[in-house]
Design a protein around this motif. Sequence first.
Motif, PDB file in Angstrom:
ATOM      1  N   PHE A   1     -18.678  16.262   8.342  1.00 45.89           N
ATOM      2  CA  PHE A   1     -18.256  17.607   8.732  1.00 45.89           C
ATOM      3  C   PHE A   1     -17.683  18.353   7.534  1.00 45.89           C
ATOM      4  O   PHE A   1     -18.076  19.494   7.248  1.00 45.89           O
ATOM      5  N   PHE A   2     -16.769  17.722   6.820  1.00 45.43           N
ATOM      6  CA  PHE A   2     -16.112  18.422   5.715  1.00 45.43           C
ATOM      7  C   PHE A   2     -16.988  18.529   4.471  1.00 45.43           C
ATOM      8  O   PHE A   2     -16.650  19.289   3.551  1.00 45.43           O
ATOM      9  N   GLU A   3     -18.079  17.808   4.437  1.00 43.82           N
ATOM     10  CA  GLU A   3     -19.044  18.031   3.360  1.00 43.82           C
ATOM     11  C   GLU A   3     -19.772  19.365   3.530  1.00 43.82           C
ATOM     12  O   GLU A   3     -20.351  19.889   2.581  1.00 43.82           O
ATOM     13  N   GLN A   4     -19.730  19.930   4.736  1.00 49.77           N
ATOM     14  CA  GLN A   4     -20.520  21.127   5.038  1.00 49.77           C
ATOM     15  C   GLN A   4     -19.680  22.353   5.363  1.00 49.77           C
ATOM     16  O   GLN A   4     -20.216  23.420   5.637  1.00 49.77           O
ATOM     17  N   VAL A   5     -18.352  22.208   5.366  1.00 48.74           N
ATOM     18  CA  VAL A   5     -17.472  23.358   5.577  1.00 48.74           C
ATOM     19  C   VAL A   5     -16.405  23.359   4.491  1.00 48.74           C
ATOM     20  O   VAL A   5     -16.231  22.380   3.753  1.00 48.74           O
ATOM     21  N   SER A   6     -15.668  24.458   4.398  1.00 49.49           N
ATOM     22  CA  SER A   6     -14.589  24.517   3.413  1.00 49.49           C
ATOM     23  C   SER A   6     -13.403  23.678   3.878  1.00 49.49           C
ATOM     24  O   SER A   6     -13.263  23.379   5.063  1.00 49.49           O
ATOM     25  N   GLY A   7     -12.578  23.298   2.940  1.00 51.39           N
ATOM     26  CA  GLY A   7     -11.368  22.553   3.270  1.00 51.39           C
ATOM     27  C   GLY A   7     -11.346  21.127   2.782  1.00 51.39           C
ATOM     28  O   GLY A   7     -10.307  20.462   2.829  1.00 51.39           O
ATOM     29  N   ARG A   8     -12.492  20.621   2.324  1.00 50.01           N
ATOM     30  CA  ARG A   8     -12.524  19.247   1.813  1.00 50.01           C
ATOM     31  C   ARG A   8     -11.688  19.173   0.532  1.00 50.01           C
ATOM     32  O   ARG A   8     -11.844  19.977  -0.389  1.00 50.01           O
ATOM     33  N   LEU A   9     -10.795  18.206   0.473  1.00 50.16           N
ATOM     34  CA  LEU A   9      -9.865  18.098  -0.650  1.00 50.16           C
ATOM     35  C   LEU A   9     -10.260  16.923  -1.533  1.00 50.16           C
ATOM     36  O   LEU A   9     -10.174  15.770  -1.123  1.00 50.16           O
ATOM     37  N   VAL A  10     -10.710  17.232  -2.744  1.00 49.91           N
ATOM     38  CA  VAL A  10     -11.153  16.209  -3.685  1.00 49.91           C
ATOM     39  C   VAL A  10     -10.237  16.253  -4.909  1.00 49.91           C
ATOM     40  O   VAL A  10     -10.112  17.281  -5.567  1.00 49.91           O
ATOM     41  N   THR A  11      -9.610  15.128  -5.197  1.00 51.92           N
ATOM     42  CA  THR A  11      -8.714  15.042  -6.361  1.00 51.92           C
ATOM     43  C   THR A  11      -9.176  13.997  -7.363  1.00 51.92           C
ATOM     44  O   THR A  11      -8.588  13.889  -8.440  1.00 51.92           O
ATOM     45  N   ASP A  12     -10.197  13.216  -7.013  1.00 53.33           N
ATOM     46  CA  ASP A  12     -10.548  11.997  -7.738  1.00 53.33           C
ATOM     47  C   ASP A  12      -9.377  11.020  -7.621  1.00 53.33           C
ATOM     48  O   ASP A  12      -8.329  11.323  -7.039  1.00 53.33           O
ATOM     49  N   ARG A  13      -9.527   9.820  -8.143  1.00 54.66           N
ATOM     50  CA  ARG A  13      -8.444   8.842  -8.072  1.00 54.66           C
ATOM     51  C   ARG A  13      -7.241   9.364  -8.855  1.00 54.66           C
ATOM     52  O   ARG A  13      -7.381   9.840  -9.980  1.00 54.66           O
ATOM     53  N   THR A  14      -6.086   9.256  -8.255  1.00 54.05           N
ATOM     54  CA  THR A  14      -4.891   9.835  -8.869  1.00 54.05           C
ATOM     55  C   THR A  14      -4.133   8.853  -9.753  1.00 54.05           C
ATOM     56  O   THR A  14      -3.255   9.265 -10.511  1.00 54.05           O
ATOM     57  N   GLY A  15      -4.416   7.561  -9.638  1.00 50.54           N
ATOM     58  CA  GLY A  15      -3.683   6.573 -10.416  1.00 50.54           C
ATOM     59  C   GLY A  15      -2.326   6.225  -9.850  1.00 50.54           C
ATOM     60  O   GLY A  15      -1.507   5.591 -10.524  1.00 50.54           O
ATOM     61  N   THR A  16      -2.079   6.626  -8.600  1.00 47.67           N
ATOM     62  CA  THR A  16      -0.854   6.222  -7.909  1.00 47.67           C
ATOM     63  C   THR A  16      -1.199   6.022  -6.443  1.00 47.67           C
ATOM     64  O   THR A  16      -2.341   6.236  -6.027  1.00 47.67           O
ATOM     65  N   ASN A  17      -0.222   5.609  -5.632  1.00 47.01           N
ATOM     66  CA  ASN A  17      -0.533   5.335  -4.236  1.00 47.01           C
ATOM     67  C   ASN A  17       0.747   5.095  -3.456  1.00 47.01           C
ATOM     68  O   ASN A  17       1.351   4.033  -3.560  1.00 47.01           O
ATOM     69  N   VAL A  18       1.178   6.093  -2.672  1.00 45.01           N
ATOM     70  CA  VAL A  18       2.347   5.936  -1.808  1.00 45.01           C
ATOM     71  C   VAL A  18       2.016   6.286  -0.360  1.00 45.01           C
ATOM     72  O   VAL A  18       2.896   6.670   0.409  1.00 45.01           O
ATOM     73  N   GLY A  19       0.754   6.137   0.015  1.00 42.77           N
ATOM     74  CA  GLY A  19       0.354   6.453   1.376  1.00 42.77           C
ATOM     75  C   GLY A  19      -0.114   7.889   1.506  1.00 42.77           C
ATOM     76  O   GLY A  19      -0.566   8.510   0.543  1.00 42.77           O
ATOM     77  N   ASP A  20       0.003   8.432   2.703  1.00 36.81           N
ATOM     78  CA  ASP A  20      -0.552   9.749   3.021  1.00 36.81           C
ATOM     79  C   ASP A  20       0.532  10.801   3.205  1.00 36.81           C
ATOM     80  O   ASP A  20       1.656  10.501   3.615  1.00 36.81           O
ATOM     81  N   ILE A  21       0.165  12.038   2.908  1.00 36.23           N
ATOM     82  CA  ILE A  21       1.013  13.203   3.163  1.00 36.23           C
ATOM     83  C   ILE A  21       0.310  14.109   4.165  1.00 36.23           C
ATOM     84  O   ILE A  21      -0.867  14.465   3.964  1.00 36.23           O
ATOM     85  N   TRP A  22       1.003  14.466   5.222  1.00 34.73           N
ATOM     86  CA  TRP A  22       0.513  15.454   6.182  1.00 34.73           C
ATOM     87  C   TRP A  22       1.481  16.638   6.187  1.00 34.73           C
ATOM     88  O   TRP A  22       2.702  16.446   6.108  1.00 34.73           O
ATOM     89  N   ILE A  23       0.941  17.838   6.256  1.00 42.50           N
ATOM     90  CA  ILE A  23       1.754  19.035   6.344  1.00 42.50           C
ATOM     91  C   ILE A  23       1.231  19.884   7.495  1.00 42.50           C
ATOM     92  O   ILE A  23       0.047  20.212   7.560  1.00 42.50           O
ATOM     93  N   VAL A  24       2.118  20.246   8.415  1.00 40.25           N
ATOM     94  CA  VAL A  24       1.816  21.163   9.516  1.00 40.25           C
ATOM     95  C   VAL A  24       2.564  22.455   9.254  1.00 40.25           C
ATOM     96  O   VAL A  24       3.772  22.441   8.993  1.00 40.25           O
ATOM     97  N   ALA A  25       1.851  23.566   9.281  1.00 43.97           N
ATOM     98  CA  ALA A  25       2.484  24.862   8.981  1.00 43.97           C
ATOM     99  C   ALA A  25       2.116  25.892  10.037  1.00 43.97           C
ATOM    100  O   ALA A  25       0.981  25.955  10.506  1.00 43.97           O
ATOM    101  N   ARG A  26       3.125  26.699  10.418  1.00 36.51           N
ATOM    102  CA  ARG A  26       2.912  27.816  11.366  1.00 36.51           C
ATOM    103  C   ARG A  26       3.672  29.036  10.888  1.00 36.51           C
ATOM    104  O   ARG A  26       4.809  28.929  10.425  1.00 36.51           O
ATOM    105  N   ARG A  27       3.024  30.179  11.007  1.00 40.38           N
ATOM    106  CA  ARG A  27       3.694  31.441  10.747  1.00 40.38           C
ATOM    107  C   ARG A  27       4.058  32.100  12.062  1.00 40.38           C
ATOM    108  O   ARG A  27       3.465  31.810  13.099  1.00 40.38           O
TER     109      ARG A  27
END
Length: 401
Positions: A375-401
Amino acid sequence: MSFRPFLIDAFRCAVAAVEAARATERATPSLELGATPVLVLALGKAAPGMARGFCAAHPGPVRGLVVAAEPEPIPPSLDLMIGDHPVPSARSLAAGEALLRAASSARDDETVVALISGGGSALAEALVPGVDLEDLRTQTAALLLSGRPIDDLNAVRTAVSRLKGGGLAAAAGGHRVVTLAISDVIGDRPEVIASGPTVASDASERAMKVVAGVGAIPKAIQTAVGRGAVNARSSGRSFTVVASRHDAAGAAAAHLRSGAWAVSVVAEPISGEAARLAPRLVAAAHPDTATVYSGETTVTVRGSGRGGRNQEAALAAALAIDGNEDAGFLAAGTDGIDGMTDAAGAVVDGGTAAEGRAAGLDPAAMLADNDSGRFFEQVSGRLVTDRTGTNVGDIWIVARR
């Protein structure tokens, strides 16, 4: 309104805050090693960066071995080996045996410094007799697909390993062993980070329960777990976590506050099924607020698609906020890897699901098929950083205006 770029910048700040070399360099003086000769044993996704940071801060002679997920620059006095992740390979077995040999080679005047980070469980392994690589690969794949938490997977890994559960420290004999770690696990428990190669742990009891509850576990694994193949071993004398999910979440929050958001950081870790949790967090979001979560969720694979836990969470969130112009959601792995894809995760808003439908996709059906990656290969929003060289799990952010 779309505030995707701001959420992405917050995630990048989170990753920068747990950069391996800087975190390790800051922590090294606290070991009070002076100019003592050091044998470095570095293992995990952050191993090269941690090795660079340690060598930059330690004034004495250093030799040793770094086991990583891909080639990266390391100090010239160290050797580099590459393992495979998330499913171990022959390279992983070679790296595990090499680590044990290196530990046993510690000289009388050397202190052994272990630099441990997430991913190490798969990158290096030394199996107990009776278990072979194919058994290990089958076991790993079965547990990854089962949706079990990482603690369960690591318990089984430890029960069939000569490296994990303190095996590396034991190989160093009576030498002083100190450990610096970057934590990718909930609770920052030393015995779980990379399955605790320098931490005494008997995982047999938990492993037996896991094996009994998961199909497709090879008979050799069941037998090794059943006989209690690994007992508690020696621990290193000190263990320091130099970076964790809390550092990353705090940095993301600081960036969000700079944009005049009201920000909440949730200390309790995210866990459980990604596709179920994301909509609940979106529904609980407060107006004019950004909420930062950290931890690691799971995906029980029932469909035929591909996509990691963070893209699955993002797709579920996109459906939950469909048509809501004032909501956004980001989910990404600080290691830059989401499942078997080359994305770190994804960022979505109220227009993401509609964008997918306009492209001829059915977002709900793709979520049910665990096909968030496509799905995200075909729409905007896919987040690619390549390997970052660190690893502390996942970050989720929920935002509302």
